[in-house]
Design an enzyme around this catalytic site. Structure first.
Site, short mmCIF file in Angstrom:
data_model
loop_
_atom_site.label_atom_id
_atom_site.label_comp_id
_atom_site.label_asym_id
_atom_site.label_seq_id
_atom_site.Cartn_x
_atom_site.Cartn_y
_atom_site.Cartn_z
N CYS A 49 26.64 14.38 -18.04
CA CYS A 49 27.22 15.38 -18.48
C CYS A 49 28.76 15.18 -18.89
CB CYS A 49 27.36 16.95 -17.49
SG CYS A 49 25.70 16.98 -16.79
N ASP A 50 29.40 14.38 -17.90
CA ASP A 50 30.85 14.01 -17.92
C ASP A 50 31.26 12.76 -18.43
OD1 ASP A 50 30.97 16.95 -17.15
OD2 ASP A 50 31.08 16.37 -15.25
N CYS A 56 27.67 14.57 -12.39
CA CYS A 56 26.52 14.40 -13.38
C CYS A 56 27.16 13.38 -14.55
CB CYS A 56 26.28 15.79 -14.03
SG CYS A 56 25.19 15.82 -15.41
C1 FAD Z 1 30.24 20.46 -13.03
C2 FAD Z 1 28.99 20.40 -13.65
C3 FAD Z 1 28.94 20.20 -15.01
C4 FAD Z 1 27.94 20.30 -15.66
N1 FAD Z 1 27.86 19.78 -17.11
C5 FAD Z 1 26.85 19.86 -17.90
C6 FAD Z 1 26.61 19.61 -19.21
O1 FAD Z 1 27.84 19.15 -19.96
N2 FAD Z 1 25.65 19.68 -20.17
C7 FAD Z 1 24.41 20.06 -19.45
O2 FAD Z 1 23.33 20.16 -20.10
N3 FAD Z 1 24.43 20.25 -18.18
C8 FAD Z 1 25.49 20.16 -17.34
N4 FAD Z 1 25.38 20.37 -15.73
C9 FAD Z 1 24.19 20.51 -15.44
C10 FAD Z 1 23.80 22.09 -15.61
O3 FAD Z 1 24.78 23.11 -15.41
C11 FAD Z 1 22.56 22.30 -14.77
O4 FAD Z 1 21.76 21.46 -15.16
C12 FAD Z 1 21.69 23.77 -15.26
O5 FAD Z 1 22.89 24.82 -14.97
C13 FAD Z 1 20.58 24.20 -14.13
O6 FAD Z 1 20.33 25.50 -14.58
P1 FAD Z 1 19.28 26.20 -13.69
O7 FAD Z 1 19.38 27.48 -14.32
O8 FAD Z 1 18.17 25.69 -13.25
O9 FAD Z 1 20.24 26.31 -12.36
P2 FAD Z 1 21.91 26.80 -12.04
O10 FAD Z 1 22.75 26.60 -13.02
O11 FAD Z 1 21.88 26.00 -10.74
O12 FAD Z 1 21.64 28.36 -11.57
C14 FAD Z 1 20.96 28.72 -10.44
C15 FAD Z 1 21.09 30.35 -10.22
O13 FAD Z 1 20.24 30.62 -9.23
C16 FAD Z 1 21.01 31.53 -8.26
N5 FAD Z 1 20.45 31.58 -6.97
C17 FAD Z 1 20.50 30.47 -6.04
N6 FAD Z 1 19.81 31.04 -4.89
C18 FAD Z 1 19.58 32.43 -5.11
C19 FAD Z 1 18.84 33.46 -4.28
N7 FAD Z 1 18.76 33.33 -3.05
N8 FAD Z 1 18.87 34.91 -4.87
C20 FAD Z 1 19.29 35.02 -6.13
N9 FAD Z 1 20.05 33.83 -6.89
C21 FAD Z 1 19.91 32.70 -6.27
C22 FAD Z 1 22.43 31.03 -8.40
O14 FAD Z 1 23.21 32.25 -8.06
C23 FAD Z 1 22.52 30.75 -9.96
O15 FAD Z 1 22.73 31.78 -10.64
C24 FAD Z 1 26.41 20.26 -15.06
C25 FAD Z 1 26.68 20.77 -13.81
C26 FAD Z 1 27.78 20.55 -13.07
C27 FAD Z 1 27.76 21.56 -11.70
#
Ligand code: FAD
Length: 314
Positions: free
Chosen positions: A136-137, A133
């Site tokens: 992000c970084d 990303c």
């Molecule tokens: C290394 C890294 C750095 C980042 N830095 C930033 C940053 O600085 N700023 C920023 O805004 N964004 C950043 N991002 C992006 C940000 O983390 C994501 O956009 C955000 O976390 C997405 O949120 P979400 O809740 O949609 O999904 P996710 O964070 O992907 O969470 C998904 C959840 O679903 C759960 N899940 C999956 N399958 C199942 C299942 N079958 N049953 C039950 N639960 C399940 C997982 O366990 C998890 O808890 C970064 C991402 C990464 C990887």
């Protein structure tokens, strides 16, 4: 079998924010965390763009705070993974490794995973020079040399974004031409900081506490080279965690759940938020915002369900 008003699947920013809103609406939500409690921020060192934290905050701290806030209002977080769902009738069935639940409404917040290269060093150095990303970084790579792996639109968009910070950006692509559209290709060609290596793959990311070098191989000549580098940005695809909903909910061609502006999926009573339904923004704050929307809509849906069940009652 437990019967719940609303079950939230996923405990990233989208799921946990939905939990705050659902709990404050007195819905006593159950969050099923999935394998990664806290979602992607749980593997993020530093988050500098989430509002409210002027000094920045580590990813794990951020999601722990959101979880604590949801629990304060009665949300329950269970560490388990959903393995099967039945969405065919207005009461939904959810199977996890250890239990079966019934829910009147569901919020899906299962996120997405960046497709990995699968080379040695990659996973070990995530957050320490390996990134998926640039938004992000990128900021952490001021005056540094980085490579971008991939040849599609998102790889070029991210490469162009990185030129705001990095001294040099080399695009590594395994074919002899890019898949990205001509406008982006033109912008990349005109940008003096961008260079490219065609017919080339990354075979190893090297370093102990941070990325130090990368090893490349030319797929035509088999020639390898190892050169110092500060960062490796990988954009070879984004896989929504939506496989368990296949055949039950409408999806786009890449497997993202399709929702309307109000976070409704194709099945009434099933809502989706965050990266599982978002191929574009992919940020913690946008995912959190969608989680809030989904919970507000779920609350309205449940109220309407109750009105229909008790038509005369005020
Ligand atoms: C290394 C890294 C750095 C980042 N830095 C930033 C940053 O600085 N700023 C920023 O805004 N964004 C950043 N991002 C992006 C940000 O983390 C994501 O956009 C955000 O976390 C997405 O949120 P979400 O809740 O949609 O999904 P996710 O964070 O992907 O969470 C998904 C959840 O679903 C759960 N899940 C999956 N399958 C199942 C299942 N079958 N049953 C039950 N639960 C399940 C997982 O366990 C998890 O808890 C970064 C991402 C990464 C990887």
């Amino acid at each position: 079998m437990s019967v719940e008003k609303v079950i939230i699947i996923g405990s990233g920013p989208a799921g946990l924010t939905a939990a705050i809103y659902a709990a404050r609406a007195d819905l006593n939500p159950l969050v099923i965390s999935g394998p990664q409690l806290g979602g992607q921020p749980s593997i993020t060192n530093e988050v500098e763009n989430f509002p409210g934290f002027p000094e920045g905050i580590t990813g794990p701290e951020l999601v722990q705070k959101i979880q604590k806030q949801a629990e304060r209002f009665g949300a329950r977080v269970e560490f388990d993974e959903v393995t099967e769902v039945g969405l065919s009738v207005s009461s939904f069935r959810i199977k996890t490794h250890s239990k079966e639940h019934e829910a009147k409404a569901i919020i899906i917040a299962t996120g997405a995973s960046a497709r990995k290269l699968g080379v040695p060093g990659e996973v070990k150095l995530i957050g320490r020079g390996v990134s998926y990303c640039a938004t992000c970084d990128g900021f952490f790579f001021k005056e540094k040399d980085v490579v971008v792996v991939g040849g599609g639109d998102s790889a070029l968009e991210e490469a162009l974004f990185l030129t705001r910070f990095a001294s040099s950006v080399r695009i590594i692509h395994r074919r002899d031409q890019l898949r990205a559209g001509p406008t982006l290709q033109g912008r990349a060609e005109r940008n003096q900081k961008i260079d490219d290596s065609w017919n080339t793959v990354v075979t190893q990311v090297n370093g102990e506490d941070g990325v130090e070098s990368r090893t490349l191989k030319n797929v035509k000549t088999d020639e390898t080279s190892t050169l110092p580098i500060d960062g490796v940005f990988i954009f070879i695809g984004h896989v929504p965690n939506a496989q368990i909903f296949e055949g039950q909910l409408e999806m786009d061609e890449n497997g993202h759940l399709l929702t309307d502006k109000l976070a409704h999926t194709s099945v009434p009573g099933v809502f989706a938020a965050g990266e599982v339904a978002d191929p574009i923004f992919r940020q913690s704050i946008t995912s959190a915002g969608e989680g809030a929307k989904a919970a507000i809509e779920a609350d309205k849906y449940l109220a309407e369900l109750e009105d229909r069940a008790y038509p005369g009652r005020k």
